[in-house]
Design an enzyme around this catalytic site. Structure first.
Site, PDB file in Angstrom:
ATOM      1  N   GLY A  97    -130.515  11.709 140.284  1.00 45.59           N
ATOM      2  CA  GLY A  97    -130.278  13.135 140.454  1.00 45.59           C
ATOM      3  C   GLY A  97    -130.226  13.868 139.136  1.00 45.59           C
ATOM      4  N   ILE A  98    -129.588  13.274 138.136  1.00 42.04           N
ATOM      5  CA  ILE A  98    -129.512  13.901 136.814  1.00 42.04           C
ATOM      6  C   ILE A  98    -130.880  13.904 136.148  1.00 42.04           C
ATOM      7  CG2 ILE A  98    -128.468  13.759 134.523  1.00 42.04           C
ATOM      8  CD1 ILE A  98    -126.567  14.666 136.713  1.00 42.04           C
TER       9      ILE A  98
ATOM     10  N   TYR B 135    -114.558  10.335 150.448  1.00 39.92           N
ATOM     11  CA  TYR B 135    -114.521   9.004 149.848  1.00 39.92           C
ATOM     12  C   TYR B 135    -115.835   8.258 150.072  1.00 39.92           C
ATOM     13  CZ  TYR B 135    -109.481   9.544 149.195  1.00 39.92           C
ATOM     14  OH  TYR B 135    -108.241   9.974 148.804  1.00 39.92           O
TER      15      TYR B 135
ATOM     16  N   ASP C 198    -125.971  16.215 144.762  1.00 36.33           N
ATOM     17  CA  ASP C 198    -127.063  16.333 143.793  1.00 36.33           C
ATOM     18  C   ASP C 198    -127.678  17.729 143.801  1.00 36.33           C
ATOM     19  OD1 ASP C 198    -127.310  13.955 142.278  1.00 36.33           O
ATOM     20  OD2 ASP C 198    -128.130  12.905 144.004  1.00 36.33           O
TER      21      ASP C 198
ATOM     22  N   THR D  55    -135.906  -4.723 135.741  1.00 32.94           N
ATOM     23  CA  THR D  55    -136.871  -3.624 135.896  1.00 32.94           C
ATOM     24  C   THR D  55    -138.224  -4.152 136.346  1.00 32.94           C
ATOM     25  OG1 THR D  55    -135.761  -2.206 134.299  1.00 32.94           O
ATOM     26  CG2 THR D  55    -138.105  -1.805 134.660  1.00 32.94           C
TER      27      THR D  55
ATOM     28  N   GLY E 261    -110.108  21.185 151.100  1.00 36.39           N
ATOM     29  CA  GLY E 261    -109.922  19.930 151.816  1.00 36.39           C
ATOM     30  C   GLY E 261    -109.678  20.221 153.284  1.00 36.39           C
TER      31      GLY E 261
ATOM     32  N   CYS F 166    -110.141  27.842 148.861  1.00 35.64           N
ATOM     33  CA  CYS F 166    -110.267  27.507 150.276  1.00 35.64           C
ATOM     34  C   CYS F 166    -108.922  27.041 150.846  1.00 35.64           C
ATOM     35  CB  CYS F 166    -111.383  26.490 150.482  1.00 35.64           C
ATOM     36  SG  CYS F 166    -111.929  26.355 152.207  1.00 35.64           S
ATOM     37  N   LEU F 167    -108.748  25.743 151.078  1.00 38.90           N
ATOM     38  CA  LEU F 167    -107.447  25.256 151.531  1.00 38.90           C
ATOM     39  C   LEU F 167    -106.363  25.610 150.522  1.00 38.90           C
ATOM     40  CD1 LEU F 167    -105.713  23.654 153.552  1.00 38.90           C
ATOM     41  CD2 LEU F 167    -106.356  21.570 152.326  1.00 38.90           C
TER      42      LEU F 167
ATOM     43  N   MET G 289    -106.067  28.417 148.965  1.00 37.69           N
ATOM     44  CA  MET G 289    -105.568  29.743 149.329  1.00 37.69           C
ATOM     45  C   MET G 289    -104.688  29.663 150.564  1.00 37.69           C
ATOM     46  SD  MET G 289    -107.439  33.304 150.450  1.00 37.69           S
ATOM     47  CE  MET G 289    -106.901  33.449 152.163  1.00 37.69           C
TER      48      MET G 289
ATOM     49  N   HIS H 138    -115.571  29.374 148.042  1.00 34.06           N
ATOM     50  CA  HIS H 138    -115.716  28.317 147.035  1.00 34.06           C
ATOM     51  C   HIS H 138    -116.496  28.839 145.827  1.00 34.06           C
ATOM     52  CE1 HIS H 138    -114.280  24.764 149.338  1.00 34.06           C
ATOM     53  NE2 HIS H 138    -114.673  25.469 150.388  1.00 34.06           N
TER      54      HIS H 138
ATOM     55  N   GLU I  27    -116.723  27.647 142.962  1.00 38.76           N
ATOM     56  CA  GLU I  27    -117.268  26.566 142.136  1.00 38.76           C
ATOM     57  C   GLU I  27    -118.747  26.317 142.382  1.00 38.76           C
ATOM     58  OE1 GLU I  27    -115.244  24.327 145.662  1.00 38.76           O
ATOM     59  OE2 GLU I  27    -115.023  26.205 144.559  1.00 38.76           O
TER      60      GLU I  27
END
Length: 535
Positions: free
Chosen positions: A18-19, A54, A71, A192, A354, A381-382, A384, A507, A509
């Site tokens: 992803g990076i 998790y 990602d 590889t 959450g 969110c939660l 707040m 959110h 973020e």
């Protein structure tokens, strides 16, 4: 015509595909090529929206309300390009689409099979991104590791793709690991070689190898990989470990990754403008100050559960020439041992989102501690909702104040189910999701931070502030500093008698960028800096 880059991974999971994909997108954009990045995930869930943090880490929400893989957050942050539900595809969504077509009779009574029906649907999703966004280049990351049975339909689909659109329009990039073996005191290429052998057995010959390693890859090692993997030596790229993910674009640019990719795709190898990226890395590497803030959460054992929050704090740190150190605090530990033990020497407290009742009392106690001790506080969110519960119990005298999510029979449901959620039965994809407008109240902290009358932020929730308690909130020193345009939904609250106390139902973020920190996180970090000075 749109060009296509397919990024696969080998040897181990979490190799950093992803990076690499996000970094490549960043480098293409620095050359004025338009880019869209697509993630193909091999799990059978339709989307990650109902998966445990998790299991999966953060669920990243797009403007159009898609619940996606984390990602996609990297893609947006590295390319400063918004993604959509088109950019996230899972095995579950592919099978769901194919089975729906079968039920409608779209296959005219034919036998529905992995090849061609599943693979055709996968290819259609890739083409759909190209058609709808019309980028110069589509980068597609294939989740999982080469050799996994779950990934085989995706690999077969991208194998066919080169034949469909033409050899010069497709490039296969394989991200792999070159481990250092301490006992032998050397790096080993054998894993590889076997990974590439596995990929070739499927019918895919990689054009570029991106080699993850913890030390420089010597020229002789590159030549060995070139020889045994049938890849030109200039296409063997070293991706040495970096201290920050934001350094990776510069690391692989120095190795010539973008230049080589463009040449193989028969595109003009333009000169990049990475000056802004270089500046932010310089500021990150030479902070003028260090602050520590506490993140009080439910899933702190896995930092990826709060990835966008963590990155938003990094962005605010860059903007203020500060290193923001995170203290991970379990909300349940606060329930068991008290807030003072974990929070008495931090410069700021952030309570993120959450679901579920576990740890909620700990979050409420952390917010009470932040309010009483005048420690800068940001709730999301939660976070707040917990701030409202804390107000109800400790300021308004409503001892039974709670959310209807946690206590349906509470006599003081200060947080209640959204009206449109009353008859919803399914969990997946049914929340208030995506980008919504918010009207900012003048002469508030929110107004001073945003400096706009109307903002647009991303949401992911079913519950909202109960307006029956709005007047009571306003009478006790709190402000409603952001609402939906019709004034019905409370989106931001803040406490006036405090250096920095603000909480949002949305959110923020998800919209922060390394070169443009989100106003709320920037304000929070600035307040934390002032808190450090006063201490």
């Amino acid at each position: 015509m749109t060009k296509f880059v397919f990024v696969t991974g080998g040897v181990v999971s979490s190799i950093g595909k992803g990076i690499v994909a996000a970094s490549l997108g960043c480098l293409f954009k620095s050359r004025n090529y338009s880019v869209s990045i697509l993630k193909l995930d091999p799990y059978i869930n339709v989307d990650p929206g109902t998966m445990s943090p998790y299991q999966h880490g953060e669920v990243f929400v797009t403007d159009d309300g898609a619940e996606t893989d984390l990602d996609l957050g990297h893609y947006e942050r590295f390319t400063d390009t918004p993604m959509s539900r088109l950019n996230s595809v899972t095995t579950g969504s592919i099978y769901q689409a194919v089975l729906n077509k079968e039920r409608r009779g779209a296959y005219m009574g034919g036998t529905v099979q992995v090849i061609p029906h599943i693979t055709n649907e996968i290819k259609e999703r890739i083409h759909r991104v190209a058609r709808n966004t019309n980028p110069d280049i589509v980068i597609t990351e294939i989740g999982g590791t080469v050799g996994d049975i779950e990934s085989l339909p995706f690999l077969e689909a991208i194998r066919q793709f080169r034949k469909d659109v033409g050899r010069n329009n497709v490039l296969y990039m394989h991200v792999t690991l070159i481990p250092w073996i301490p006992a032998a005191r050397e790096m080993k290429t054998k894993p590889t070689q076997h990974s590439v052998k596995e990929l070739r057995s499927i019918g895919i010959q990689p054009d570029v190898l991106v080699c993850r390693c913890d030390r420089p890859l010597k020229e002789g090692m590159k030549e060995k990989l070139s020889e045994f993997c049938d890849v030109p030596v200039e296409s063997v790229i070293t991706a040495q470990d970096a201290s920050s993910i934001y350094e990776v674009p510069l690391v692989v640019e120095k190795e010539g990754l973008a230049q080589q990719t463009l040449e193989l795709l028969h595109l003009e190898p333009r000169k990049p403008d990475l000056s802004q990226w270089q500046t932010l890395i310089q500021r990150m590497q030479a902070p003028k100050r260090h602050i520590e803030v506490a993140l009080v959460g439910k899933y702190v054992q896995l930092s990826d559960a709060y990835l966008s929050v963590v990155e938003s704090l990094v962005h605010a740190g860059i903007a203020t020439d500060s290193e923001v150190k995170l203290r991970w605090v379990s909300a349940e530990d606060i329930e068991n041992y008290g807030a003072d033990k974990y929070l008495n020497d931090v410069s700021g407290i952030i309570v993120p989102g959450g679901f579920g009742i576990r740890g909620v009392d700990g979050k409420v106690r952390a917010i009470e501690y932040a309010r009483k001790e005048k420690i800068p506080f940001l709730g999301l969110c939660l976070g707040m909702q917990c701030a409202v519960i804390e107000w109800g119990r400790n300021v308004a005298g409503l001892n039974s104040a709670n959310s209807a999510e946690f206590e349906p029979e509470t006599t003081n449901p200060v947080i209640n189910l959204l009206p449109e959620q009353q008859d919803v039965v399914d969990l997946g994809g049914t929340m208030r999701l995506g980008l919504y407008p918010c009207r900012i109240t003048p002469d508030t902290l929110a107004a001073s931070l945003y400096r706009q009358e109307v903002i647009y932020e991303r949401h992911r929730h079913r519950y909202e502030f109960n307006n029956a308690y709005r007047n009571s909130l306003l009478e006790t020193g709190y402000k409603v500093s952001g609402t939906s345009p019709d004034g019905r939904l409370v989106e931001i609250i803040e406490f006036s008698d405090h250096p920095f106390f603000i909480a949002t139902q949305f959110h923020p973020e998800f919209k922060s960028r390394p070169n443009c920190a989100h106003p709320l996180f920037l304000g929070f970090v600035k307040a934390a800096i002032e808190q450090t000075k006063s201490d």
